[in-house]
Design a protein around this motif. Structure first.
Motif, PDB file in Angstrom:
ATOM      1  N   HIS A  77       0.824  -1.211   0.000  1.00 10.43           N
ATOM      2  CA  HIS A  77       0.000   0.000   0.000  1.00 10.43           C
ATOM      3  C   HIS A  77       0.856   1.259   0.000  1.00 10.43           C
ATOM      4  O   HIS A  77       0.345   2.348   0.234  1.00 10.43           O
ATOM      5  CB  HIS A  77      -0.921   0.024   1.230  1.00 10.43           C
ATOM      6  CG  HIS A  77      -0.174  -0.165   2.513  1.00 10.43           C
ATOM      7  ND1 HIS A  77       0.679   0.790   3.021  1.00 10.43           N
ATOM      8  CD2 HIS A  77      -0.116  -1.210   3.358  1.00 10.43           C
ATOM      9  CE1 HIS A  77       1.211   0.339   4.135  1.00 10.43           C
ATOM     10  NE2 HIS A  77       0.752  -0.871   4.367  1.00 10.43           N
ATOM     11  N   THR A  78       2.162   1.106  -0.223  1.00 12.04           N
ATOM     12  CA  THR A  78       3.077   2.231  -0.079  1.00 12.04           C
ATOM     13  C   THR A  78       3.951   2.390  -1.310  1.00 12.04           C
ATOM     14  O   THR A  78       4.380   1.408  -1.906  1.00 12.04           O
ATOM     15  CB  THR A  78       3.983   2.034   1.161  1.00 12.04           C
ATOM     16  OG1 THR A  78       3.166   1.790   2.307  1.00 12.04           O
ATOM     17  CG2 THR A  78       4.826   3.272   1.427  1.00 12.04           C
ATOM     18  N   VAL A 207      -1.769  12.161  -0.937  1.00 14.80           N
ATOM     19  CA  VAL A 207      -2.048  11.699   0.419  1.00 14.80           C
ATOM     20  C   VAL A 207      -3.318  10.866   0.462  1.00 14.80           C
ATOM     21  O   VAL A 207      -3.378   9.832   1.141  1.00 14.80           O
ATOM     22  CB  VAL A 207      -2.148  12.902   1.382  1.00 14.80           C
ATOM     23  CG1 VAL A 207      -2.611  12.445   2.758  1.00 14.80           C
ATOM     24  CG2 VAL A 207      -0.801  13.615   1.490  1.00 14.80           C
ATOM     25  N   TRP A 208      -4.343  11.282  -0.277  1.00 18.15           N
ATOM     26  CA  TRP A 208      -5.604  10.538  -0.225  1.00 18.15           C
ATOM     27  C   TRP A 208      -5.444   9.112  -0.753  1.00 18.15           C
ATOM     28  O   TRP A 208      -6.130   8.197  -0.275  1.00 18.15           O
ATOM     29  CB  TRP A 208      -6.725  11.272  -0.961  1.00 18.15           C
ATOM     30  CG  TRP A 208      -6.570  11.457  -2.455  1.00 18.15           C
ATOM     31  CD1 TRP A 208      -6.155  12.575  -3.102  1.00 18.15           C
ATOM     32  CD2 TRP A 208      -6.854  10.489  -3.476  1.00 18.15           C
ATOM     33  NE1 TRP A 208      -6.153  12.377  -4.468  1.00 18.15           N
ATOM     34  CE2 TRP A 208      -6.584  11.105  -4.721  1.00 18.15           C
ATOM     35  CE3 TRP A 208      -7.320   9.170  -3.458  1.00 18.15           C
ATOM     36  CZ2 TRP A 208      -6.748  10.441  -5.941  1.00 18.15           C
ATOM     37  CZ3 TRP A 208      -7.487   8.503  -4.670  1.00 18.15           C
ATOM     38  CH2 TRP A 208      -7.208   9.143  -5.895  1.00 18.15           C
ATOM     39  N   ARG A 210      -2.698   7.184  -0.435  1.00 13.26           N
ATOM     40  CA  ARG A 210      -2.069   6.394   0.622  1.00 13.26           C
ATOM     41  C   ARG A 210      -3.080   6.069   1.721  1.00 13.26           C
ATOM     42  O   ARG A 210      -3.102   4.963   2.256  1.00 13.26           O
ATOM     43  CB  ARG A 210      -0.865   7.153   1.199  1.00 13.26           C
ATOM     44  CG  ARG A 210       0.199   7.462   0.156  1.00 13.26           C
ATOM     45  CD  ARG A 210       1.549   7.770   0.798  1.00 13.26           C
ATOM     46  NE  ARG A 210       1.464   8.790   1.827  1.00 13.26           N
ATOM     47  CZ  ARG A 210       1.476  10.100   1.599  1.00 13.26           C
ATOM     48  NH1 ARG A 210       1.533  10.550   0.358  1.00 13.26           N
ATOM     49  NH2 ARG A 210       1.420  10.963   2.596  1.00 13.26           N
ATOM     50  N   ASP A 211      -3.946   7.044   2.055  1.00  9.86           N
ATOM     51  CA  ASP A 211      -4.965   6.810   3.075  1.00  9.86           C
ATOM     52  C   ASP A 211      -5.967   5.753   2.620  1.00  9.86           C
ATOM     53  O   ASP A 211      -6.393   4.893   3.409  1.00  9.86           O
ATOM     54  CB  ASP A 211      -5.686   8.112   3.404  1.00  9.86           C
ATOM     55  CG  ASP A 211      -4.796   9.112   4.126  1.00  9.86           C
ATOM     56  OD1 ASP A 211      -3.743   8.691   4.651  1.00  9.86           O
ATOM     57  OD2 ASP A 211      -5.134  10.314   4.150  1.00  9.86           O
ATOM     58  N   LEU A 214      -4.518   2.215   2.807  1.00 10.24           N
ATOM     59  CA  LEU A 214      -4.563   1.737   4.190  1.00 10.24           C
ATOM     60  C   LEU A 214      -5.985   1.331   4.576  1.00 10.24           C
ATOM     61  O   LEU A 214      -6.193   0.327   5.268  1.00 10.24           O
ATOM     62  CB  LEU A 214      -4.037   2.819   5.136  1.00 10.24           C
ATOM     63  CG  LEU A 214      -2.527   3.040   5.134  1.00 10.24           C
ATOM     64  CD1 LEU A 214      -2.168   4.286   5.946  1.00 10.24           C
ATOM     65  CD2 LEU A 214      -1.796   1.820   5.695  1.00 10.24           C
ATOM     66  N   TYR A 215      -6.957   2.109   4.123  1.00 11.64           N
ATOM     67  CA  TYR A 215      -8.367   1.790   4.397  1.00 11.64           C
ATOM     68  C   TYR A 215      -8.737   0.450   3.759  1.00 11.64           C
ATOM     69  O   TYR A 215      -9.398  -0.394   4.390  1.00 11.64           O
ATOM     70  CB  TYR A 215      -9.261   2.903   3.860  1.00 11.64           C
ATOM     71  CG  TYR A 215     -10.732   2.679   4.118  1.00 11.64           C
ATOM     72  CD1 TYR A 215     -11.301   3.027   5.340  1.00 11.64           C
ATOM     73  CD2 TYR A 215     -11.557   2.118   3.142  1.00 11.64           C
ATOM     74  CE1 TYR A 215     -12.652   2.822   5.581  1.00 11.64           C
ATOM     75  CE2 TYR A 215     -12.902   1.907   3.364  1.00 11.64           C
ATOM     76  CZ  TYR A 215     -13.445   2.265   4.591  1.00 11.64           C
ATOM     77  OH  TYR A 215     -14.785   2.050   4.827  1.00 11.64           O
ATOM     78  N   GLN A 232     -14.531   8.176   0.483  1.00 12.94           N
ATOM     79  CA  GLN A 232     -13.531   8.170   1.546  1.00 12.94           C
ATOM     80  C   GLN A 232     -12.376   9.112   1.201  1.00 12.94           C
ATOM     81  O   GLN A 232     -11.825   9.794   2.070  1.00 12.94           O
ATOM     82  CB  GLN A 232     -13.000   6.740   1.731  1.00 12.94           C
ATOM     83  CG  GLN A 232     -11.948   6.565   2.811  1.00 12.94           C
ATOM     84  CD  GLN A 232     -12.557   6.498   4.201  1.00 12.94           C
ATOM     85  OE1 GLN A 232     -13.760   6.293   4.353  1.00 12.94           O
ATOM     86  NE2 GLN A 232     -11.738   6.673   5.225  1.00 12.94           N
ATOM     87  N   ALA A 233     -12.024   9.170  -0.083  1.00 10.69           N
ATOM     88  CA  ALA A 233     -10.909  10.008  -0.533  1.00 10.69           C
ATOM     89  C   ALA A 233     -11.323  11.450  -0.810  1.00 10.69           C
ATOM     90  O   ALA A 233     -10.464  12.302  -1.053  1.00 10.69           O
ATOM     91  CB  ALA A 233     -10.298   9.411  -1.789  1.00 10.69           C
TER      92      ALA A 233
END
Length: 310
Positions: A77-78, A207-208, A210-211, A214-215, A232-233
């Motif tokens: 995820h990174t 950033v959204w 990466r978030d 993770l979600y 969510q994003a």
């Protein structure tokens, strides 16, 4: 060597199974090495974006060491920038992809091995050669940066393994095994213990994204899809879909299904839960759909997978 699963992927992409090319899951890379020596090696390869594998995963563990060049590495995820001296620790069954820079592509060595290959005798203490990988999973960070003296040691171990492969002298497999253990021990004691794992690079992805990744990691067995994730994003579904495909290499449906299948395979190997219940636990509404997706991603049925890993 790579099995026919890899070839099947390109058959799909060329057209015989073109139906929904965007839905094609990552490659399940299978190594054809003999069971008694579950190890593979790619020494100092410089790959273009055309020759590098697309999104893929495999059962074996992988170490990637970067000598020079630039590129991007996506793991789980990174997103990471690749540069000289980086070590990437990639545990089994994690989606990843390297994207070389067009102007200065990365030159790297990749080491692949089965976890069973490096089981350590206890000698009265608790120890695992895979501790650095386990730490990477716990921290969700898969890159280590090295200092120049550490690079010299790492490159010596890698060169020694290449020498044994090239000359195949008496006991060369035993020598490779010993060098691999020394390499893993060095990474654990001298690199991972003295430096914190490096987080992803913020400029590689928004950033959204990466978030959201993770979600997905925390909710991929639930009923989530494009609408839920774009909300969510806080971006439009069209923008989300375009950026996700551009950065991840597949659409969100294929990504979620692959995560579910990897989880299902883990449950098949670790428990005696029946296949129908595993399908439900992993978010599949019907057993036929689970069977179809499992075979599409892994090239075998759930029952065959359970038999092969026990």
């Amino acid at each position: 060597m790579i099995s026919s699963t890899f070839i099947r992927f390109f058959d799909i992409m060329r057209g015989t199974e073109r139906k929904g090319a965007d839905d094609v899951p990552p490659i399940h890379k299978v190594f054809d090495n003999h069971e008694t020596f579950p190890f593979s090696y790619a020494y100092k390869n410089t790959k273009s974006s055309q020759s590098e594998l697309p999104d893929h995963f495999h059962d074996w563990y992988e170490i990637v060491y970067v000598y020079r060049g630039k590129g991007t590495m996506f793991i789980d995820h990174t997103f990471y920038e690749m540069k000289a001296g980086d070590i990437f620790l990639i545990p089994g069954n994690i989606i990843h992809r390297a994207t070389p820079d067009k102007e200065t592509p990365v030159t790297s060595t990749a080491v692949y091995f089965s976890s069973s290959f490096v089981q350590a005798p206890q000698f009265g203490e608790s120890f695992s050669y895979l501790h650095s990988f386990e730490q990477a999973v716990d921290l969700r960070q898969y890159r280590l940066e090295t200092l120049l003296p550490q690079r010299q040691h790492l490159e010596h171990y890698l060169e020694s393994i290449q020498h044994e492969f090239k000359h195949e002298g008496p006991g060369f497999r035993q020598a490779i095994y010993v060098q691999l253990l020394q390499l893993l021990l060095f990474i654990q004691r001298d690199v991972a213990s003295s430096h914190t794992f490096n987080t992803g690079d913020p400029l590689v992805a928004p950033v959204w994204m990466r978030d959201v990744l993770l979600y997905i990691d925390e909710h991929f067995c639930e009923d989530i899809g494009l609408q839920t994730l774009s909300k969510q994003a806080s971006v439009s579904p069209a923008h989300f879909s375009r950026v996700f495909k551009q950065l991840i290499g597949m659409n969100v449906t294929a990504y979620i299904i692959t995560k579910r299948i990897i989880r299902a395979k883990q449950l098949l190997s670790e428990s005696d839960v029946n296949i129908h219940h595993i399908a439900e636990l992993c978010g599949f509404e019907s057993l036929p759909h689970f069977h179809a997706m499992f075979k599409r991603v892994l090239g075998m049925t759930p029952a065959a997978a359970r038999k092969s890993i026990r």
